[in-house]
Scaffold this active site. Structure first.
Site, PDB file in Angstrom:
ATOM      1  N   ASP A   8       0.821  -1.223   0.000  1.00 25.92           N
ATOM      2  CA  ASP A   8       0.000   0.000   0.000  1.00 25.92           C
ATOM      3  C   ASP A   8       0.851   1.268   0.000  1.00 25.92           C
ATOM      4  OD1 ASP A   8      -2.414  -1.384   0.046  1.00 25.92           O
ATOM      5  OD2 ASP A   8      -2.502  -1.453   2.228  1.00 25.92           O
ATOM      6  N   LYS A  30      -0.213  -8.608  -1.489  1.00 27.77           N
ATOM      7  CA  LYS A  30      -1.556  -8.090  -1.757  1.00 27.77           C
ATOM      8  C   LYS A  30      -1.472  -6.779  -2.531  1.00 27.77           C
ATOM      9  CE  LYS A  30      -4.365  -5.933   1.252  1.00 27.77           C
ATOM     10  NZ  LYS A  30      -5.049  -4.867   0.512  1.00 27.77           N
ATOM     11  N   ASP A  59      -6.609  -7.388  -4.548  1.00 28.29           N
ATOM     12  CA  ASP A  59      -7.648  -6.972  -3.598  1.00 28.29           C
ATOM     13  C   ASP A  59      -8.442  -5.802  -4.170  1.00 28.29           C
ATOM     14  OD1 ASP A  59      -9.093  -6.463  -1.271  1.00 28.29           O
ATOM     15  OD2 ASP A  59      -7.438  -5.418  -0.273  1.00 28.29           O
ATOM     16  N   LYS A  61     -11.948  -5.932  -4.474  1.00 30.17           N
ATOM     17  CA  LYS A  61     -13.287  -5.943  -3.850  1.00 30.17           C
ATOM     18  C   LYS A  61     -14.390  -5.583  -4.844  1.00 30.17           C
ATOM     19  CE  LYS A  61     -11.417  -4.547   0.668  1.00 30.17           C
ATOM     20  NZ  LYS A  61     -10.099  -3.985   0.321  1.00 30.17           N
ATOM     21  N   LEU A  62     -14.607  -6.450  -5.817  1.00 29.50           N
ATOM     22  CA  LEU A  62     -15.611  -6.159  -6.849  1.00 29.50           C
ATOM     23  C   LEU A  62     -17.005  -6.024  -6.245  1.00 29.50           C
ATOM     24  CD1 LEU A  62     -14.596  -8.705  -9.661  1.00 29.50           C
ATOM     25  CD2 LEU A  62     -13.651  -6.435  -9.186  1.00 29.50           C
ATOM     26  N   TYR A  63     -17.728  -5.017  -6.690  1.00 28.13           N
ATOM     27  CA  TYR A  63     -19.119  -4.818  -6.266  1.00 28.13           C
ATOM     28  C   TYR A  63     -19.857  -4.165  -7.426  1.00 28.13           C
ATOM     29  CZ  TYR A  63     -23.128  -3.311  -3.465  1.00 28.13           C
ATOM     30  OH  TYR A  63     -24.393  -3.129  -2.966  1.00 28.13           O
ATOM     31  N   ASP A  64     -20.731  -4.931  -8.088  1.00 32.15           N
ATOM     32  CA  ASP A  64     -21.456  -4.385  -9.237  1.00 32.15           C
ATOM     33  C   ASP A  64     -22.604  -5.327  -9.563  1.00 32.15           C
ATOM     34  OD1 ASP A  64     -22.042  -2.954 -11.693  1.00 32.15           O
ATOM     35  OD2 ASP A  64     -19.985  -2.220 -11.612  1.00 32.15           O
ATOM     36  N   PRO A  66     -24.448  -8.491 -11.409  1.00 37.44           N
ATOM     37  CA  PRO A  66     -23.843  -9.813 -11.640  1.00 37.44           C
ATOM     38  C   PRO A  66     -23.045  -9.937 -12.932  1.00 37.44           C
ATOM     39  CG  PRO A  66     -26.035 -10.077 -10.725  1.00 37.44           C
ATOM     40  CD  PRO A  66     -25.867  -8.606 -10.970  1.00 37.44           C
ATOM     41  N   ASN A  67     -23.603  -9.478 -14.048  1.00 37.57           N
ATOM     42  CA  ASN A  67     -22.908  -9.671 -15.320  1.00 37.57           C
ATOM     43  C   ASN A  67     -21.590  -8.892 -15.367  1.00 37.57           C
ATOM     44  OD1 ASN A  67     -22.869 -10.698 -18.128  1.00 37.57           O
ATOM     45  ND2 ASN A  67     -22.939  -8.510 -18.597  1.00 37.57           N
ATOM     46  N   THR A  68     -21.601  -7.684 -14.825  1.00 37.66           N
ATOM     47  CA  THR A  68     -20.380  -6.866 -14.822  1.00 37.66           C
ATOM     48  C   THR A  68     -19.325  -7.506 -13.919  1.00 37.66           C
ATOM     49  OG1 THR A  68     -21.700  -4.896 -15.216  1.00 37.66           O
ATOM     50  CG2 THR A  68     -19.488  -4.532 -14.358  1.00 37.66           C
ATOM     51  N   THR A 118     -12.875  -4.421   8.101  1.00 40.39           N
ATOM     52  CA  THR A 118     -12.341  -4.397   9.473  1.00 40.39           C
ATOM     53  C   THR A 118     -12.214  -2.976  10.027  1.00 40.39           C
ATOM     54  OG1 THR A 118     -10.205  -4.682   8.399  1.00 40.39           O
ATOM     55  CG2 THR A 118     -11.096  -6.600   9.524  1.00 40.39           C
ATOM     56  N   GLN A 187      -7.869   0.932  11.661  1.00 40.99           N
ATOM     57  CA  GLN A 187      -8.524  -0.364  11.863  1.00 40.99           C
ATOM     58  C   GLN A 187      -9.189  -0.395  13.238  1.00 40.99           C
ATOM     59  OE1 GLN A 187      -8.896  -2.319   9.500  1.00 40.99           O
ATOM     60  NE2 GLN A 187      -7.043  -2.767   8.315  1.00 40.99           N
ATOM     61  N   GLY A 207      -0.107  -4.870   6.668  1.00 41.47           N
ATOM     62  CA  GLY A 207       0.390  -3.756   5.860  1.00 41.47           C
ATOM     63  C   GLY A 207       1.324  -2.867   6.643  1.00 41.47           C
ATOM     64  N   ARG A 208       0.753  -1.853   7.288  1.00 37.08           N
ATOM     65  CA  ARG A 208       1.577  -0.834   7.956  1.00 37.08           C
ATOM     66  C   ARG A 208       2.628  -1.366   8.928  1.00 37.08           C
ATOM     67  NH1 ARG A 208      -3.709   2.825   8.687  1.00 37.08           N
ATOM     68  NH2 ARG A 208      -4.555   0.734   8.422  1.00 37.08           N
TER      69      ARG A 208
HETATM   70  O1  C5P Z   1      -1.959  -1.425   7.080  1.00 38.12           O
HETATM   71  P1  C5P Z   1      -2.914  -2.533   7.442  1.00 38.12           P
HETATM   72  O2  C5P Z   1      -2.224  -3.751   8.014  1.00 38.12           O
HETATM   73  O3  C5P Z   1      -4.071  -2.062   8.262  1.00 38.12           O
HETATM   74  O4  C5P Z   1      -3.480  -2.985   6.009  1.00 38.12           O
HETATM   75  C1  C5P Z   1      -4.600  -3.789   5.854  1.00 38.12           C
HETATM   76  C2  C5P Z   1      -4.844  -3.982   4.389  1.00 38.12           C
HETATM   77  O5  C5P Z   1      -5.971  -4.835   4.230  1.00 38.12           O
HETATM   78  C3  C5P Z   1      -5.169  -2.719   3.600  1.00 38.12           C
HETATM   79  O6  C5P Z   1      -4.608  -2.881   2.303  1.00 38.12           O
HETATM   80  C4  C5P Z   1      -6.692  -2.706   3.503  1.00 38.12           C
HETATM   81  O7  C5P Z   1      -7.148  -2.107   2.308  1.00 38.12           O
HETATM   82  C5  C5P Z   1      -6.994  -4.205   3.460  1.00 38.12           C
HETATM   83  N1  C5P Z   1      -8.316  -4.623   3.912  1.00 38.12           N
HETATM   84  C6  C5P Z   1      -8.828  -4.303   5.159  1.00 38.12           C
HETATM   85  N2  C5P Z   1     -10.076  -4.742   5.540  1.00 38.12           N
HETATM   86  C7  C5P Z   1     -10.794  -5.505   4.713  1.00 38.12           C
HETATM   87  C8  C5P Z   1     -10.279  -5.855   3.454  1.00 38.12           C
HETATM   88  C9  C5P Z   1      -9.025  -5.403   3.088  1.00 38.12           C
HETATM   89  O8  C5P Z   1      -8.156  -3.647   5.935  1.00 38.12           O
HETATM   90  N3  C5P Z   1     -11.957  -5.988   5.111  1.00 38.12           N
END
Ligand code: C5P
Length: 227
Positions: A8, A30, A59, A61-64, A66-68, A118, A187, A207-208
């Site tokens: 990220d 990811k 990652d 996160k598709l949301y649309d 069904p066909n799309t 989350t 988070q 991530g972080r």
């Molecule tokens: O930096 P951190 O560890 O919080 O990163 C979490 C990663 O997971 C981010 O890329 C965030 O977009 C992703 N994510 C999330 N919650 C979800 C799905 C994906 O935090 N439900």
């Protein structure tokens, strides 16, 4: 349990520098919205050039409708990634159509459904879904399971219950992991590695705590030792 490192960072070069620092470790990477919108398919190829064994989780996160969603899933199939996700709230018809469309391919990626992000706390979640996170996450997981998906994205706190109402083999991938109790940032429902392991989580996303550290390789190594 496997470790999935979130790429990220603000620029492609910073992401590539991070990947180079952790290239000898057996981790998933990811690629999220920011990196994919900016750097596209070329970035996925660059990752494989650094180490062809890296597995990639796209990652988006598709949301649309069904066909799309099914069309998009088929395009993702062409990218050669190992895992991608959709929103369970897109509904069972959309999730089924995605899986139907992919069924003709032999090596389709793992497909997960996002239950509750989350970053939601109960109050924020309730405003949109008029239900508790736990109840709705279970329902979304059941929908994804019945639609033929491989698993869900959820918080570590929901993993056990989701496996109980679906199947032990139904995968859970949990972001919001602060491996050793680091700062949560935005988070809300964070858990550490030990908690995730106990909850039989299949993939933790970090991530972080990794990319903001002075020594990402050391953090990755420390996490891998705990898996
Ligand atoms: O930096 P951190 O560890 O919080 O990163 C979490 C990663 O997971 C981010 O890329 C965030 O977009 C992703 N994510 C999330 N919650 C979800 C799905 C994906 O935090 N439900």
């Amino acid at each position: 349990m496997e470790l999935c490192v979130a790429l990220d960072l603000p620029t492609k070069q910073e992401n590539l520098d991070l990947i180079n620092k952790i290239k000898e470790y057996d981790v998933w990477l990811k690629v999220g919205l920011r990196s994919y919108i900016r750097d596209g398919e070329e970035f996925l190829k660059d990752i494989k050039k650094i180490n062809p064994d890296f597995k990639i989780f796209l990652d988006l996160k598709l949301y649309d409708i069904p066909n799309t969603m099914a069309d998009a899933a088929e395009s993702i199939m062409g990218l050669g990634v190992d895992m991608f996700n959709v929103h369970a709230s897109a509904g069972k018809r959309a999730m089924k159509e995605v899986m139907d469309r992919l069924s003709k391919y032999e090596n389709r990626p793992i497909v997960l459904a996002v239950t509750a992000l989350t970053s939601f706390n109960e109050a924020e979640f309730g405003e949109i879904y008029e239900n508790s996170i736990a109840k709705k996450a279970d329902q979304f997981a059941k929908d994804a399971y019945e639609s033929g998906l491989d698993g869900v994205v959820c918080s570590a706190y929901e993993s056990e219950s989701i496996k109980n109402i679906t199947d032990k083999e139904f995968m859970t991938l949990t972001p919001g992991i602060r491996p050793f109790g680091e700062d949560a940032g935005d988070q809300q429902r964070v858990a550490d590695v030990a908690y995730a392991k106990n909850a039989h989580v299949d993939f933790i996303v970090v991530g972080r705590p990794i990319y903001k550290s002075d020594n990402p390789a050391l953090i990755v190594e420390k996490i891998l030792k705990k898996l």
